[in-house]
Scaffold this active site. Structure first.
Site, mmCIF file in Angstrom:
data_model
loop_
_atom_site.group_PDB
_atom_site.id
_atom_site.type_symbol
_atom_site.label_atom_id
_atom_site.label_comp_id
_atom_site.label_asym_id
_atom_site.label_seq_id
_atom_site.Cartn_x
_atom_site.Cartn_y
_atom_site.Cartn_z
ATOM 1 C CE LYS A 134 16.142 7.143 25.726
ATOM 2 N NZ LYS A 134 15.626 8.361 25.081
ATOM 3 C CD GLU A 193 16.296 8.281 29.642
ATOM 4 O OE1 GLU A 193 17.296 8.395 28.918
ATOM 5 O OE2 GLU A 193 15.377 9.118 29.675
#
Length: 293
Positions: free
Chosen positions: A212, A175
């Site tokens: 993400k 992420e």
């Protein structure tokens, strides 16, 4: 637990990932939005107890099932908590059919080169070894500016951690968030995509990850990442957008599904009756589901 069944759900399941991983830094704000003020608790233990009650209320809600929610990200402390006599990760999968993930990062370093790297993650191997019933992990960095050197460093660090997670038999969610308020957001996303592709191409067969990412300014920018053989799924963070905004933007990106936190809990309150709470949560779940499929 069937890893193959969970892998299939994460690869092809219709729905989204709920981010229920509020940590020590983000918990006070999350509780305040939920109607629990700092004056309502007097220690970290009581604070974490309040956020666990909120998580449990969400997880126990009728609409919180694999029909629309295919995965959920948990805070490390949550692994030791129970719902109806079962550990939370086990409850999610065995009772709800939802794949559990674990947030493993320990927060962010101070900003340098336009980014915030992850702080060191001491004892990661031990944490992964103890994460019973958990399918994968999630680790977050933040990009504030279109700084090529900083973004390259963030992505390299993320992939170093990802390799350790893969070696432990789990699937990491990488992420590298781009700040939605950055004046160079679009440029940063172009640099980020190139760096991720470079690092993906260096992974061996079987070293599969998830991504993400902030919903990009340019619709479908990350389709090439979603199609990469080393990528299980690309999911989107809400990044401070309202539920409505986040869902509208996500609708423009056909190969991303949601992994929302604040947008999922928008409008929820401790003071609501069960009917009011379930209606508000159900409405959020439905909006995010529709944007994800």
């Amino acid at each position: 637990m069937s890893k193959a069944e969970q892998r299939e759900q994460m690869s092809n399941g219709a729905g989204f990932i709920a981010a229920l991983d509020q940590s020590g830094g983000s918990t006070p704000k999350a509780l305040a939005l939920y109607g629990v003020e700092a004056s309502d608790y007097s220690s970290d233990e009581e604070m974490f107890g309040e956020i666990q009650k909120m998580r449990a209320r969400i997880i126990l809600a009728d609409d919180f099932t694999k029909a629309k929610v295919i995965g959920a990200i948990l805070f490390e402390r949550t692994l030791g908590e129970e719902i109806d006599g079962r550990k939370v990760a086990d409850y999610l999968w065995s009772q709800k059919g939802i794949v559990p993930f674990l947030k493993i990062d320990k927060g962010l370093e101070d900003q340098a080169n336009g980014v915030q790297m992850m702080k060191p993650i001491p004892g990661l191997a031990e944490t992964l070894a103890k994460a019973d019933g958990v399918f994968g992990t999630k680790e977050r960095s933040v990009i504030h500016e279109a700084n090529s050197e900083g973004i390259a460093a963030v992505v390299a660090q993320q992939f170093d951690v990802a390799r350790e997670v893969v070696a432990a038999g789990m699937v990491p969610i990488v992420e590298p968030e781009v700040n939605i308020n950055s004046s160079t957001k679009a440029e940063a996303e172009d640099i980020l995509k190139a760096e991720i592709l470079k690092n993906l191409d260096q992974l061996d067969e079987g070293q599969d990850i998830m991504l993400k990412l902030t919903i990009p300014n340019k619709a479908n920018l990350f389709d090439e990442l979603a199609d990469h053989p080393r990528v299980v799924r690309v999911v989107a963070l809400s990044g401070g957008y309202s539920t409505e905004q986040a869902c509208d933007l996500l609708n423009q990106n056909g190969k991303m599904i949601a992994s929302f936190s604040r947008a999922l809990t928008e409008g929820l309150s401790k003071q609501q009756s069960e009917a009011e709470f379930n209606a508000a949560l159900g409405g959020n779940i439905d909006k995010i589901f529709r944007a994800s499929v």
